[in-house]
Design an enzyme around this catalytic site. Structure first.
Site, PDB file in Angstrom:
ATOM      1  N   HIS A   1       0.846  -1.193   0.000  1.00 32.67           N
ATOM      2  CA  HIS A   1       0.000   0.000   0.000  1.00 32.67           C
ATOM      3  C   HIS A   1       0.875   1.234   0.000  1.00 32.67           C
ATOM      4  O   HIS A   1       1.868   1.308   0.724  1.00 32.67           O
ATOM      5  CB  HIS A   1      -0.896   0.020   1.252  1.00 32.67           C
TER       6      HIS A   1
ATOM      7  N   ASP B   1     -14.486   3.671   7.938  1.00 32.22           N
ATOM      8  CA  ASP B   1     -13.427   4.535   7.393  1.00 32.22           C
ATOM      9  C   ASP B   1     -13.978   5.400   6.263  1.00 32.22           C
ATOM     10  O   ASP B   1     -13.650   6.578   6.150  1.00 32.22           O
ATOM     11  CB  ASP B   1     -12.251   3.695   6.875  1.00 32.22           C
TER      12      ASP B   1
ATOM     13  N   ARG C   1     -13.442  13.854   7.019  1.00 30.16           N
ATOM     14  CA  ARG C   1     -12.102  14.446   7.188  1.00 30.16           C
ATOM     15  C   ARG C   1     -11.743  15.306   5.985  1.00 30.16           C
ATOM     16  O   ARG C   1     -11.130  16.369   6.107  1.00 30.16           O
ATOM     17  CB  ARG C   1     -11.063  13.328   7.369  1.00 30.16           C
TER      18      ARG C   1
ATOM     19  N   SER D   1      -7.029   4.710   9.249  1.00 28.84           N
ATOM     20  CA  SER D   1      -7.755   4.640   7.979  1.00 28.84           C
ATOM     21  C   SER D   1      -7.090   3.623   7.042  1.00 28.84           C
ATOM     22  O   SER D   1      -7.730   2.712   6.522  1.00 28.84           O
ATOM     23  CB  SER D   1      -7.760   6.041   7.352  1.00 28.84           C
TER      24      SER D   1
ATOM     25  N   LYS E   1      -8.352  -0.775   6.303  1.00 32.53           N
ATOM     26  CA  LYS E   1      -8.617  -1.382   4.992  1.00 32.53           C
ATOM     27  C   LYS E   1      -7.645  -2.526   4.712  1.00 32.53           C
ATOM     28  O   LYS E   1      -8.017  -3.555   4.156  1.00 32.53           O
ATOM     29  CB  LYS E   1      -8.536  -0.311   3.899  1.00 32.53           C
TER      30      LYS E   1
HETATM   31  N1  URA Z   1      -5.144   7.058   2.509  1.00 31.93           N
HETATM   32  C1  URA Z   1      -6.149   6.511   3.238  1.00 31.93           C
HETATM   33  O1  URA Z   1      -6.686   5.474   2.897  1.00 31.93           O
HETATM   34  N2  URA Z   1      -6.528   7.147   4.366  1.00 31.93           N
HETATM   35  C2  URA Z   1      -5.939   8.297   4.797  1.00 31.93           C
HETATM   36  O2  URA Z   1      -6.335   8.792   5.824  1.00 31.93           O
HETATM   37  C3  URA Z   1      -4.926   8.843   4.012  1.00 31.93           C
HETATM   38  C4  URA Z   1      -4.527   8.187   2.868  1.00 31.93           C
END
Ligand code: URA
Length: 434
Positions: A82, A161, A168, A183, A187
């Site tokens: 990621h 999220d 946000r 966040s 995932k």
């Molecule tokens: N990517 C995400 O999935 N969440 C964040 O808060 C910032 C970048």
């Protein structure tokens, strides 16, 4: 327990109990907490922070707020990567087949781009016929057969999220380490891989502007992953310059193919090798230097390119691009930007370059915008390069001629030339995790 009490406690800098956080995330998921209270609480977290226990608990609750993918039928070597968001970041297109060629099981979900950052799913959709949506049976069968599949994120992965991120985004509360860490990791945990490699970007195109902030975010995410029983490592990398020479969907697929063919931008090759090697190292408990040597052999032997072909074909894409990237198509209009004066390219603001590419049609300003897959920018030089007046600095591509002048101005405002050689900045600052 009331939301008023939680906002007040966090405003005073107090830590929440695990029960309070579980209650809060339940309320986010079922919609029972109003947006105005969540927004106030997010701002309090932004200003006061969260400790490691709070961040880990909140992440686990967010991961459990929706579907959790069980990859255990695929064996012990499931590996994911990621990136915290970059400009010109096409690493998944290279790393997924490279890691699969190394023996990792890559059953991956990726996102779409928004704003100045691109998304892997948009890039893959620039390959004619490529299907980014597979049924669960198709997804598992493909991974079992060839070791790799990449699809768009399912609608119900970490819905808490999704809700918090949307808030946000509009309340200036994105760049908080506990909020970003929870966040991203909610995932990643829900997506199920046993080994996780993170690329934490630092610089003008990234959420974290300094190395120290980048390291702190990397540490927070690694700690969450370890507490949840995953093997995890994070690379903290330089995003003060776009990754590679291409920004824009089909242009980035073409550049990824160059790397798989053993050509292309050395910096991009280096970072992809490091990411894939770390996935292999974690999955198979191989020392990092041995893993890097093996990844280099597999890339140079053409095995990763063969895996890319199998992957694209399995998801219905036209594999002609693997031999001839021109098969991806060419934008209707192209404009070469000339270098204004001789010297060195000392700074590129990756975020502003991403915005220039967006103006050309390569990205979305809002979620509903339609992308032009052939639009974007191909750089002729990157930070640290010597440049000559009148020589090409970059080429802009678009199907909307009216966008060229504005994009050129935006691009030129994003680069800085100087008479002094800036030297070469490191690409990978450090690795966090064991
Ligand atoms: N990517 C995400 O999935 N969440 C964040 O808060 C910032 C970048």
């Amino acid at each position: 327990m009331t939301m008023y009490e939680l906002i007040q406690a966090k405003r005073r800098g107090e830590a929440h109990t695990d029960e309070a956080l579980a209650w809060l995330i339940r309320g986010v998921t079922d919609g029972s907490i109003p947006d105005y209270q969540l927004s106030a609480w997010l701002m309090a977290v932004c200003l006061r922070g969260m400790n490691a226990r709070e961040t880990a608990t909140m992440t686990a609750c967010m991961a459990a707020s929706g579907d959790q993918i069980d990859l255990s039928p695929l064996g012990a070597h499931t590996a994911d990567k990621h990136s915290t968001g970059g400009v010109g970041d096409k690493t998944t297109l290279i790393v997924a087949p490279l890691a699969a060629a190394l023996g990792c099981t890559v059953a991956k979900m990726s996102g779409r781009g928004l704003g100045h950052t691109g998304g892997t799913i948009d890039k893959l959709e620039s390959i004619s016929g490529f299907r980014t949506s597979l049924s669960p049976d198709e997804f598992f069968a493909q991974v079992e057969r060839i070791g790799v599949a990449v699809v768009g994120q399912t609608g119900n992965l970490a819905p808490a999220d999704k809700k918090l991120y949307a808030l946000r985004d509009v309340t200036a509360t994105v760049d908080s380490i506990p909020l970003i860490a929870s966040s991203v990791m909610s995932k990643k945990l829900a997506a199920g891989a046993q080994s996780i490699v993170l690329d934490v970007k630092v610089g003008s195109g990234a959420f974290m502007k300094t190395r120290e902030e980048g390291k702190a975010l990397a540490r927070a995410m690694v700690e969450i992953g370890q507490n949840c029983g995953r093997k995890i490592r994070a690379l903290v990398t330089n995003m003060d310059v776009p990754l590679g020479y291409a920004i824009g969907n089909a242009l980035e697929v073409a550049e990824a193919i160059e790397i798989l063919q053993g050509r292309g931008c050395p910096a991009l090759r280096e970072i992809c090798l490091a990411l894939a090697a770390n996935m292999y190292s974690l999955s198979f408990d191989v020392p990092a230097d041995e893993a890097l040597a093996k990844a280099t052999t597999v890339l140079d032997s053409g095995e990763a390119l063969a895996k890319f072909r199998a992957w694209i074909a399995a998801q219905g894409g036209d594999v002609a691009c693997a031999d001839d990237p021109a098969a991806l198509g060419t934008a209707k209009y192209a404009k070469v930007i000339e270098t204004p004066h001789t010297g060195w390219l000392v700074h590129m603001d990756a975020e502003r370059i991403g915005r220039a590419a967006m103006l050309l049609g390569a990205g979305r300003a809002t979620q509903d915008d339609v992308i032009d897959p052939l639009a974007g920018i191909r750089l002729a030089a990157r930070t640290g390069d010597a440049v000559t007046a009148g020589a090409p600095l970059a080429t802009l591509y678009t199907s909307d001629k009216t966008k060229l002048a504005e994009a050129e101005a935006a691009f030129l405002a994003a680069v800085e030339l100087s008479n002094t050689d800036p030297g070469i900045a490191p690409l990978i600052y450090c690795t966090v995790g064991n």
